[in-house]
Design a protein around this motif. Structure first.
Motif, PDB file in Angstrom:
ATOM      1  N   ASN A  27       1.127 -29.320  -1.905  1.00 47.38           N
ATOM      2  CA  ASN A  27       1.857 -30.010  -2.969  1.00 47.38           C
ATOM      3  C   ASN A  27       2.333 -29.088  -4.072  1.00 47.38           C
ATOM      4  OD1 ASN A  27       1.805 -32.693  -2.030  1.00 47.38           O
ATOM      5  ND2 ASN A  27      -0.335 -32.890  -2.620  1.00 47.38           N
ATOM      6  N   GLY A  28       1.913 -27.810  -4.022  1.00 50.45           N
ATOM      7  CA  GLY A  28       2.296 -26.892  -5.074  1.00 50.45           C
ATOM      8  C   GLY A  28       1.585 -27.148  -6.382  1.00 50.45           C
ATOM      9  N   THR A  29       0.357 -27.688  -6.317  1.00 50.33           N
ATOM     10  CA  THR A  29      -0.401 -28.011  -7.517  1.00 50.33           C
ATOM     11  C   THR A  29      -1.697 -27.203  -7.539  1.00 50.33           C
ATOM     12  OG1 THR A  29      -1.495 -29.851  -6.368  1.00 50.33           O
ATOM     13  CG2 THR A  29       0.524 -30.351  -7.587  1.00 50.33           C
ATOM     14  N   GLY A 127       8.662 -34.092 -10.354  1.00 48.97           N
ATOM     15  CA  GLY A 127       7.406 -33.532  -9.854  1.00 48.97           C
ATOM     16  C   GLY A 127       6.581 -34.513  -9.062  1.00 48.97           C
ATOM     17  N   ASP A 128       7.217 -35.440  -8.371  1.00 47.76           N
ATOM     18  CA  ASP A 128       6.523 -36.495  -7.630  1.00 47.76           C
ATOM     19  C   ASP A 128       5.642 -35.909  -6.518  1.00 47.76           C
ATOM     20  OD1 ASP A 128       5.740 -38.737  -6.217  1.00 47.76           O
ATOM     21  OD2 ASP A 128       7.724 -39.646  -6.183  1.00 47.76           O
ATOM     22  N   ARG A 129       4.320 -36.031  -6.672  1.00 47.51           N
ATOM     23  CA  ARG A 129       3.379 -35.488  -5.688  1.00 47.51           C
ATOM     24  C   ARG A 129       3.482 -36.218  -4.352  1.00 47.51           C
ATOM     25  NH1 ARG A 129      -1.297 -33.012  -7.869  1.00 47.51           N
ATOM     26  NH2 ARG A 129      -2.627 -34.193  -6.443  1.00 47.51           N
ATOM     27  N   VAL A 130       3.728 -37.524  -4.409  1.00 46.78           N
ATOM     28  CA  VAL A 130       3.861 -38.286  -3.163  1.00 46.78           C
ATOM     29  C   VAL A 130       5.070 -37.793  -2.381  1.00 46.78           C
ATOM     30  CG1 VAL A 130       4.093 -40.572  -2.145  1.00 46.78           C
ATOM     31  CG2 VAL A 130       2.815 -40.293  -4.278  1.00 46.78           C
ATOM     32  N   LEU A 131       6.174 -37.595  -3.071  1.00 47.66           N
ATOM     33  CA  LEU A 131       7.392 -37.129  -2.396  1.00 47.66           C
ATOM     34  C   LEU A 131       7.172 -35.771  -1.750  1.00 47.66           C
ATOM     35  CD1 LEU A 131      10.367 -37.358  -1.686  1.00 47.66           C
ATOM     36  CD2 LEU A 131      10.916 -36.490  -3.981  1.00 47.66           C
ATOM     37  N   ARG A 132       6.496 -34.867  -2.444  1.00 51.02           N
ATOM     38  CA  ARG A 132       6.244 -33.545  -1.855  1.00 51.02           C
ATOM     39  C   ARG A 132       5.435 -33.668  -0.571  1.00 51.02           C
ATOM     40  NH1 ARG A 132       5.311 -31.769  -7.314  1.00 51.02           N
ATOM     41  NH2 ARG A 132       3.049 -31.812  -6.969  1.00 51.02           N
ATOM     42  N   ALA A 133       4.437 -34.531  -0.570  1.00 50.47           N
ATOM     43  CA  ALA A 133       3.619 -34.704   0.628  1.00 50.47           C
ATOM     44  C   ALA A 133       4.440 -35.287   1.771  1.00 50.47           C
ATOM     45  CB  ALA A 133       2.424 -35.606   0.316  1.00 50.47           C
ATOM     46  N   ASP A 144      14.084 -46.287  -4.250  1.00 51.09           N
ATOM     47  CA  ASP A 144      14.557 -47.292  -5.192  1.00 51.09           C
ATOM     48  C   ASP A 144      14.603 -46.594  -6.542  1.00 51.09           C
ATOM     49  OD1 ASP A 144      14.939 -49.304  -7.029  1.00 51.09           O
ATOM     50  OD2 ASP A 144      12.936 -50.146  -6.825  1.00 51.09           O
ATOM     51  N   GLY A 145      15.806 -46.333  -7.028  1.00 52.23           N
ATOM     52  CA  GLY A 145      15.980 -45.527  -8.229  1.00 52.23           C
ATOM     53  C   GLY A 145      16.319 -44.101  -7.842  1.00 52.23           C
ATOM     54  N   ARG A 146      17.255 -43.521  -8.537  1.00 52.07           N
ATOM     55  CA  ARG A 146      17.704 -42.166  -8.219  1.00 52.07           C
ATOM     56  C   ARG A 146      16.566 -41.168  -8.392  1.00 52.07           C
ATOM     57  NH1 ARG A 146      19.685 -37.517 -10.698  1.00 52.07           N
ATOM     58  NH2 ARG A 146      21.582 -36.607  -9.789  1.00 52.07           N
ATOM     59  N   PRO A 147      16.285 -40.332  -7.383  1.00 48.81           N
ATOM     60  CA  PRO A 147      15.286 -39.279  -7.572  1.00 48.81           C
ATOM     61  C   PRO A 147      15.785 -38.283  -8.615  1.00 48.81           C
ATOM     62  CG  PRO A 147      16.456 -38.979  -5.492  1.00 48.81           C
ATOM     63  CD  PRO A 147      16.890 -40.300  -6.031  1.00 48.81           C
ATOM     64  N   SER A 184      12.012 -47.970 -25.579  1.00 48.31           N
ATOM     65  CA  SER A 184      12.068 -47.186 -24.342  1.00 48.31           C
ATOM     66  C   SER A 184      11.196 -45.953 -24.484  1.00 48.31           C
ATOM     67  CB  SER A 184      13.529 -46.811 -24.056  1.00 48.31           C
ATOM     68  OG  SER A 184      13.654 -46.076 -22.868  1.00 48.31           O
ATOM     69  N   GLY A 185      11.510 -44.926 -23.675  1.00 49.29           N
ATOM     70  CA  GLY A 185      10.921 -43.612 -23.852  1.00 49.29           C
ATOM     71  C   GLY A 185       9.519 -43.441 -23.313  1.00 49.29           C
ATOM     72  N   TYR A 186       9.097 -44.274 -22.359  1.00 49.22           N
ATOM     73  CA  TYR A 186       7.730 -44.147 -21.845  1.00 49.22           C
ATOM     74  C   TYR A 186       7.671 -43.397 -20.511  1.00 49.22           C
ATOM     75  CZ  TYR A 186       3.084 -45.478 -20.155  1.00 49.22           C
ATOM     76  OH  TYR A 186       1.805 -45.456 -19.667  1.00 49.22           O
ATOM     77  N   GLY A 187       8.479 -43.811 -19.566  1.00 56.09           N
ATOM     78  CA  GLY A 187       8.413 -43.212 -18.235  1.00 56.09           C
ATOM     79  C   GLY A 187       9.217 -41.934 -18.125  1.00 56.09           C
ATOM     80  N   HIS A 188       9.050 -41.243 -16.995  1.00 55.54           N
ATOM     81  CA  HIS A 188       9.773 -39.996 -16.736  1.00 55.54           C
ATOM     82  C   HIS A 188      10.647 -40.132 -15.481  1.00 55.54           C
ATOM     83  CE1 HIS A 188       7.536 -37.910 -19.847  1.00 55.54           C
ATOM     84  NE2 HIS A 188       6.435 -38.458 -19.363  1.00 55.54           N
ATOM     85  N   GLU A 189      10.924 -41.361 -15.091  1.00 54.49           N
ATOM     86  CA  GLU A 189      11.794 -41.588 -13.954  1.00 54.49           C
ATOM     87  C   GLU A 189      13.244 -41.657 -14.434  1.00 54.49           C
ATOM     88  OE1 GLU A 189      11.428 -45.396 -15.867  1.00 54.49           O
ATOM     89  OE2 GLU A 189      10.001 -43.800 -15.440  1.00 54.49           O
TER      90      GLU A 189
END
Length: 333
Positions: A27-29, A127-133, A144-147, A184-189
């Motif tokens: 995962n690069g972590t 930096g989505d860890r699930v996506l990297r895996a 669902d939602g632009r990466p 707003s301003g909470y998530g990083h998506e």
């Protein structure tokens, strides 16, 4: 028939490291030496990890990765609940089962080993860890939602958040609002960034002061609005972009003796039907999760069964503004 392929436990044994080290390396972590990270990845490649997924399982996976690693009940949020129900029906219509992954960190091994043919990721953040895996395994993915950093062949389904934000702000301005705040301003998506950017641009074009009140999911009393509502130039309208935000705004307004809509106009992005029957009824933005689910599942099945889709990129689903009492001019309420 070929087997399901190596697991992270197999890689750990072959590389003589722990499964946690394998997870960090892939995962690069984590704090790993470059030599260890390279050795684990070379071992994984030699074992064929991600190169062969085995026989078709006729199963799709879905994960909400906005806050992956945090134990939060996304199924209790109306948007996700409705999308998951529609996605299940759509998967069944294509002859697939649908498995929903939990968000907490304890589910991380599943990201590497879950027996699915492809995954639907909801609100994938930077930096989505699930996506990297999933990419390491070579699994087809539809979003669902632009990466945040899409590849040329990625497929995602989303709304036009800039156009929707402008529609909301134009509506509030037409109802008499002059000092519109964004909750707003909470998530990083991508969703949060797109709405916030469109709001700032609209304010600049219309000569309005931009005021962002930071959303906190635990702030049921709406304390984040105390300073803004106590100021002489307090907002006369709020656009809240998260499901609980409308209730937080109403709670804060009531505490400050501010009446909605007479003193404060309100719009909230939410699929919660309770906003329709509240007093006052609250104007909402629907992102149409059912249409997003059907479109995304169809694209994922096509990707699985043909190996590609025509015209990768965004499939756009139009959002909808449902006008109710909370955003109408006071003389109409």
């Amino acid at each position: 028939m070929p087997g399901p392929g190596p697991t992270i436990a197999d890689i750990a044994r072959a590389a003589e490291v722990s499964t946690a080290t394998v997870s960090h390396a892939l995962n690069g972590t984590g704090r790993l030496g470059e030599g260890t990270r390279r050795r684990v990845r070379e071992t994984a490649a030699a074992l064929g990890y991600g190169a062969h997924r085995g026989p078709r399982t006729r199963t799709l996976g879905v994960a909400v990765t906005t806050y992956a690693g945090s134990a939060w009940d996304f199924a209790g949020v109306a948007y996700f609940s409705r999308l998951l129900t529609a996605a299940t029906s759509a998967a069944h219509a294509h002859g697939y089962a649908l498995t929903t992954l939990p968000a907490d960190r304890g589910a991380e091994p599943l990201w590497h080993t879950l027996a699915v043919d492809g995954m639907l990721l909801l609100d994938s953040p930077d930096g989505d860890r699930v996506l990297r895996a999933l990419r390491a395994r070579g699994l087809p993915v539809v979003f669902d939602g632009r990466p945040t950093d899409p590849r040329p062949d990625d497929v995602w389904v989303d709304n036009d958040h800039a156009a929707t934000t402008r529609e909301v702000l134009d509506h509030l301005a037409a109802s008499g609002a002059r000092r519109i705040a964004l909750h707003s301003g909470y998530g990083h998506e991508f969703y949060t960034g797109a709405v916030t950017s469109a709001y700032a641009q609209w304010c600049a074009e219309h000569g309005r002061r931009a005021r962002v009140v930071v959303f906190d999911p635990e702030d049921a009393a709406g304390r984040a609005f105390d300073a803004a509502f106590a100021a002489p130039d307090r907002p006369d309208a709020v656009y809240s972009v998260y499901d609980p935000g409308g209730r937080q705004v109403l709670a804060a307004a009531a505490r400050h003796g501010i009446r909605t809509p007479r003193d404060l106009l309100l719009v909230c992005a939410s699929e919660d039907p309770a906003y329709e029957t509240s007093d006052p009824s609250v104007t909402t933005v629907t992102l149409r999760p059912e249409r997003i689910a059907v479109t995304a599942v169809s694209a994922l099945v096509t990707l699985i069964e043909s190996g590609h889709v025509e015209s990768p990129g965004q499939r756009t689903v139009a959002a909808g503004l449902r006008v109710r009492a909370s955003s109408l001019p006071p003389d109409m309420y």
